[in-house]
Motif scaffolding. Structure first.
Motif, PDB file in Angstrom:
ATOM      1  N   UNK A  41       0.831  -1.205   0.000  1.00 38.87           N
ATOM      2  CA  UNK A  41       0.000   0.000   0.000  1.00 38.87           C
ATOM      3  C   UNK A  41       0.866   1.256   0.000  1.00 38.87           C
ATOM      4  N   UNK A  42       1.897   1.263   0.822  1.00 43.62           N
ATOM      5  CA  UNK A  42       2.807   2.415   0.865  1.00 43.62           C
ATOM      6  C   UNK A  42       3.492   2.612  -0.472  1.00 43.62           C
ATOM      7  N   UNK A  43       3.923   1.502  -1.108  1.00 45.18           N
ATOM      8  CA  UNK A  43       4.634   1.579  -2.377  1.00 45.18           C
ATOM      9  C   UNK A  43       3.724   2.085  -3.497  1.00 45.18           C
ATOM     10  N   UNK A  44       2.479   1.651  -3.516  1.00 48.63           N
ATOM     11  CA  UNK A  44       1.558   2.084  -4.568  1.00 48.63           C
ATOM     12  C   UNK A  44       1.316   3.587  -4.501  1.00 48.63           C
ATOM     13  N   UNK A  45       1.121   4.100  -3.289  1.00 45.98           N
ATOM     14  CA  UNK A  45       0.934   5.547  -3.133  1.00 45.98           C
ATOM     15  C   UNK A  45       2.192   6.291  -3.566  1.00 45.98           C
ATOM     16  N   UNK A  46       3.339   5.795  -3.132  1.00 44.51           N
ATOM     17  CA  UNK A  46       4.603   6.482  -3.399  1.00 44.51           C
ATOM     18  C   UNK A  46       4.987   6.440  -4.872  1.00 44.51           C
ATOM     19  N   UNK A  47       4.720   5.314  -5.540  1.00 40.59           N
ATOM     20  CA  UNK A  47       5.121   5.217  -6.952  1.00 40.59           C
ATOM     21  C   UNK A  47       4.318   6.194  -7.804  1.00 40.59           C
ATOM     22  N   UNK A 187      12.591   3.041  -5.484  1.00 36.42           N
ATOM     23  CA  UNK A 187      12.256   2.336  -4.240  1.00 36.42           C
ATOM     24  C   UNK A 187      10.852   1.712  -4.316  1.00 36.42           C
ATOM     25  N   UNK A 188       9.786   2.505  -4.518  1.00 37.96           N
ATOM     26  CA  UNK A 188       8.466   1.875  -4.622  1.00 37.96           C
ATOM     27  C   UNK A 188       8.295   1.067  -5.895  1.00 37.96           C
ATOM     28  N   UNK A 189       9.013   1.445  -6.955  1.00 37.95           N
ATOM     29  CA  UNK A 189       8.912   0.700  -8.209  1.00 37.95           C
ATOM     30  C   UNK A 189       9.330  -0.755  -8.016  1.00 37.95           C
ATOM     31  N   UNK A 190      10.339  -0.982  -7.185  1.00 36.09           N
ATOM     32  CA  UNK A 190      10.800  -2.338  -6.882  1.00 36.09           C
ATOM     33  C   UNK A 190       9.950  -2.958  -5.783  1.00 36.09           C
ATOM     34  N   UNK A 191       9.509  -2.146  -4.831  1.00 38.00           N
ATOM     35  CA  UNK A 191       8.751  -2.669  -3.686  1.00 38.00           C
ATOM     36  C   UNK A 191       7.426  -3.286  -4.114  1.00 38.00           C
ATOM     37  N   UNK A 192       6.797  -2.755  -5.165  1.00 35.37           N
ATOM     38  CA  UNK A 192       5.495  -3.289  -5.599  1.00 35.37           C
ATOM     39  C   UNK A 192       5.614  -4.750  -6.046  1.00 35.37           C
ATOM     40  N   UNK A 216      -2.951   6.642   4.697  1.00 39.71           N
ATOM     41  CA  UNK A 216      -2.170   7.527   5.561  1.00 39.71           C
ATOM     42  C   UNK A 216      -0.709   7.125   5.629  1.00 39.71           C
ATOM     43  N   UNK A 217      -0.429   5.811   5.615  1.00 35.45           N
ATOM     44  CA  UNK A 217       0.966   5.346   5.609  1.00 35.45           C
ATOM     45  C   UNK A 217       1.711   5.951   4.425  1.00 35.45           C
ATOM     46  N   UNK A 218       1.112   5.859   3.228  1.00 36.77           N
ATOM     47  CA  UNK A 218       1.776   6.381   2.037  1.00 36.77           C
ATOM     48  C   UNK A 218       1.888   7.886   2.031  1.00 36.77           C
ATOM     49  N   UNK A 219       0.815   8.571   2.408  1.00 41.13           N
ATOM     50  CA  UNK A 219       0.815  10.033   2.362  1.00 41.13           C
ATOM     51  C   UNK A 219       1.766  10.634   3.395  1.00 41.13           C
ATOM     52  N   UNK A 220       1.726  10.129   4.630  1.00 42.05           N
ATOM     53  CA  UNK A 220       2.604  10.680   5.663  1.00 42.05           C
ATOM     54  C   UNK A 220       4.074  10.376   5.359  1.00 42.05           C
ATOM     55  N   UNK A 221       4.332   9.189   4.766  1.00 42.91           N
ATOM     56  CA  UNK A 221       5.715   8.877   4.383  1.00 42.91           C
ATOM     57  C   UNK A 221       6.213   9.855   3.340  1.00 42.91           C
TER      58      UNK A 221
END
Length: 295
Positions: A41-47, A187-192, A216-221
């Motif tokens: 979830x964090x990676x999808x938001x970040x990517x 980072x998120x590109x590989x994490x997904x 919130x995990x993705x946005x706050x990060x």
């Protein structure tokens, strides 16, 4: 006239507040949602956000040293999983203190891998850092009082600090040829793809409330990383790290208010030792504007 830019000090404090809020979000879902799913979830938001920033800046997202970029993304994913697992199982303040071992590990790895000079200060810092870990963990064999933490989550937290340091060293090397946004994007590109198989093996459908916590995990990060990067570009590393250490205070307050977690005296003492170790290990190093921890 444009909007005034917040001072570097405020940027670092804002970063610490955002990362502590990220820890709250992880802890809210950590009892039911598997760690791999939180990472995904964090990676999808970040990517998505990273891709948008790259396109907005007109930067080629694929970089030059793609092998090292993929390695940094892979080890960063492992670090993220360890950090999230520790946050879900340990008191917020304790997990945050243990994560701050990474500057000491980074100094040691930079000597081993990059040939950067290491001196007596780093050795002293490592001794102080591990003394801080013992105070926070309070193993039963050494402490008769207090509330000892479970050994496995403590080891996971230390592994998170170590793998974060490995990712740092990779970033230091990549910084010579790659734009910071490209490094962040990989980072998120590989994490997904790395986290997706684990999610498929043990899928848990989040409730609407849990979906909000995961968002919130993705946005706050992302907010934390933006503020951290801006602060680090304008402050010496030692001062910046000292300011970012206010995250331990925020984590302790969140843990007390939301999760009824007691702040042990030993945790405060351990935090002081880890902070001192961090400042010593960074005192003779230059500011590194691209060394953002994996969270």
């Amino acid at each position: 006239m444009g909007r005034p830019v917040p001072s570097p000090t405020l940027q670092m404090v804002a970063s610490a507040l955002a990362f502590s809020a990220m820890g709250v979000c992880v802890k809210q879902v950590g009892g039911r949602i598997p760690t791999a799913e939180v990472v995904l979830a964090r990676a999808l938001v970040s990517v998505v956000l990273s891709w948008w920033l790259l396109r907005r800046a007109g930067i080629d997202p694929w970089g030059q040293r793609r092998g090292l970029l993929l390695w940094r993304g892979s080890i960063g994913t492992v670090a993220l999983a360890c950090v999230y697992a520790a946050l879900a199982t340990l008191p917020l303040a304790s997990a945050t203190v243990l994560q701050y071992l990474y500057p000491t590990f980074t100094a040691l790895l930079a000597w081993l891998v990059l040939g950067e000079r290491i001196g007596g200060r780093v050795v002293v810092a490592m001794v102080l850092g591990w003394a801080g870990v013992l105070l926070v963990a309070q193993p039963a064999q050494l402490f008769s009082g207090g509330t000892p933490l479970a050994p496995l989550p403590v080891l996971v937290a230390v592994a998170g600090a170590l793998t974060t340091a490995i990712a740092y060293v990779s970033v230091r090397s990549l910084g010579r040829s790659e734009h910071p946004l490209v490094i962040v994007f990989y980072f998120p590109l590989v994490a997904v793809p790395l986290s997706l198989p684990f999610v498929l093996l043990d899928p848990v459908v989040p409730t609407p409330t849990e979906l909000l916590w995961l968002l919130g995990v993705g946005l706050f990060t992302q907010l934390g990383q933006v503020s951290l990067t801006r602060g680090l570009t304008a402050l010496p590393a030692a001062r910046a790290t000292a300011l970012s250490y206010v995250q331990v205070v925020f984590a302790g307050v969140w843990g007390w208010l939301l999760f009824q977690e007691r702040i042990e005296t030993a945790t405060i003492g351990g935090a002081a030792l880890v902070l001192l170790a961090t400042l010593i290990s960074l005192s003779s190093r230059r500011s590194d504007p691209e060394g953002a921890a994996d969270r």
